[in-house]
Structures are given as C-alpha cells and as structure tokens.
Design an enzyme around this catalytic site. Structure first.
Site, PDB file in Angstrom:
ATOM      1  CG  HIS A   7      43.998  -1.662 -53.121  1.00 16.57           C
ATOM      2  ND1 HIS A   7      44.998  -1.888 -52.201  1.00 16.57           N
ATOM      3  CD2 HIS A   7      43.994  -2.754 -53.940  1.00 16.57           C
ATOM      4  CE1 HIS A   7      45.574  -3.056 -52.436  1.00 16.57           C
ATOM      5  NE2 HIS A   7      44.982  -3.606 -53.498  1.00 16.57           N
ATOM      6  CD  GLU A   8      41.598  -3.398 -57.012  1.00 18.51           C
ATOM      7  OE1 GLU A   8      42.317  -3.690 -58.009  1.00 18.51           O
ATOM      8  OE2 GLU A   8      41.626  -4.062 -55.954  1.00 18.51           O
ATOM      9  CG  HIS A  11      46.775  -2.962 -58.060  1.00 18.50           C
ATOM     10  ND1 HIS A  11      48.026  -3.358 -57.646  1.00 18.50           N
ATOM     11  CD2 HIS A  11      45.895  -3.472 -57.147  1.00 18.50           C
ATOM     12  CE1 HIS A  11      47.920  -4.068 -56.538  1.00 18.50           C
ATOM     13  NE2 HIS A  11      46.642  -4.142 -56.210  1.00 18.50           N
ATOM     14  CG  HIS A  17      49.285  -6.125 -53.339  1.00 19.23           C
ATOM     15  ND1 HIS A  17      49.070  -7.275 -54.051  1.00 19.23           N
ATOM     16  CD2 HIS A  17      48.104  -5.444 -53.333  1.00 19.23           C
ATOM     17  CE1 HIS A  17      47.812  -7.301 -54.463  1.00 19.23           C
ATOM     18  NE2 HIS A  17      47.210  -6.200 -54.044  1.00 19.23           N
TER      19      HIS A  17
END
Length: 221
Positions: A7-8, A11, A17
């Site tokens: 997930h990170e 980014h 998101h």
C-alpha cells in the site's frame, strides 16, 4: 504487514487512495462527522486537494489502496465510508488487484505513444551576435507502439500534460476519443544577444510534455 508495505509503495509510485477518486461519490458515501481530527485529508478527492490525477476504469472495491469503512473513525461502530447500498467496506491488504495492476501499467507501461511533429517556418540565426528567431507549428500523432508503425485512434479521452511557453507553467488538457492526431499550435522563441549577454528573450505558444498514460517522442520535420 506485507500488504501494508505494498500500500505504501503504491503511494511512493504515485497511487492515490481509491476513495480519493473524483467520481467516488457515485460509489460510496462519506460520513465526515466521524473522521478523526487531522485525518480528513485521507478522505478528500484529489480534485479537492488540487492535485493532478485521473480515474481509470470504475471504482475498484478490491484495490489495495482502498480503506475499510472504519479506518480513522472516531467511533469504530460508526463507519466513515460505506457502499451506496449501506454495506460495509473491508479494504484488503493482501496484494495488488487487477485494477491496481492496470493503473500501474497505465502509468509506467502505457500502450499509447504520442509523437509531437514540429515543422519550422522560420529559423534565423546570427553567427556574429548569437541571436536567433525560431518559429514553427506542432501536430501530435498517436501510435500503438514506440516504433511508430501503427497509427492509433483514441478509444477514450486522453489527459495530456502541456506547458505554456510564455509563462513556463504546466497545465493539463484532454484529447477527446475518436481522434488520431490534433494540432497543438504555433510556437516561437526569440533570443537577442549583445556581446554574449542575453538582452531579450521571448517564447510563446503551447508545448506537449511527458505525462501519465502515454509515451512521448519528438520529431522535427
């Protein structure tokens, strides 16, 4: 833990998101009154933040970038985000969804090549002073491959990155579906030197730049 790392990394490579899509209100509802103070930005759309972005495909409830209903909720029993039918959302942290992979490929392995073909109409250069005046016009053509062998008619609108040469500022435009080329416009650049010192400079017109969703090439005719 591994899913949170993915997930990170998402980014880090430019993913927002999933609930930050500009069209997210067509798929979810947000209870702003139950968001922890200071965490509101996690539920803003990229347009509300004033950031450039795009909505690829439909809202992806399987995306690793999507929150669960109670993430950053003041009360875990009172959800922040729900599907339009009122059901809860359980954001997964297992791995990339098919939509995540599609987004990655759109950003880093685009299937579209945009070629700016620039034709000069004036190219004056003074060898004594170093002054120059260049004028021309540009047309953008689309291809399905980097070798530019197969012309492409856009099946969907394409957002492009451009630059205003007079102010040297970037802006975004959208090329409509159904076209295989478009006229970018005239450009010019004037430079006047006096004994090696630049005394006058002017540039104008628009110019296409590298962007998300397409490869970029330049060709001078």
């Amino acid at each position: 833990m591994e899913g949170q790392v993915i997930h990170e990394i998402g980014h880090a490579i430019g993913f927002y998101h999933e609930q930050s899509r500009s069209d997210r209100n067509n798929f979810v509802t947000i209870n702003y009154n139950n968001i922890q103070p200071g965490r509101e930005r996690n539920y803003q759309t990229y347009t509300e933040d004033g950031d450039p972005g795009f909505d690829l495909g439909v809202f992806d409830f399987n995306s690793i970038m999507l929150y669960s209903s109670s993430d950053f909720a003041i009360s875990a029993n009172n959800p922040v985000m729900l599907r339009l039918d009122g059901s809860w959302i359980f954001g997964q942290r297992v791995g990339l969804s098919l939509g995540d992979v599609e987004t990655y490929n759109y950003m880093y392995n685009p299937a579209i090549t945009a070629v700016v073909k620039y034709t000069k109409t004036r190219d004056d250069y003074d060898w004594n002073s170093g002054s120059s005046a260049v004028e021309g016009h540009s047309t953008v053509f689309f291809y399905t491959d980097a070798s530019r062998t197969t012309p492409l008619t856009l099946a969907s609108p394409l957002r492009i990155t451009a630059r205003d040469l007079s102010t040297n500022t970037y802006y975004y435009g959208t090329v409509p579906a159904g076209v295989s080329s478009f006229y970018l416009g005239e450009t010019w650049e004037y430079q006047v030197y006096d004994f090696g010192n630049l005394t006058y400079y002017s540039a104008g017109g628009g110019w296409m730049e590298r962007g998300v969703g397409y490869n970029f090439q330049f060709e001078q005719l």
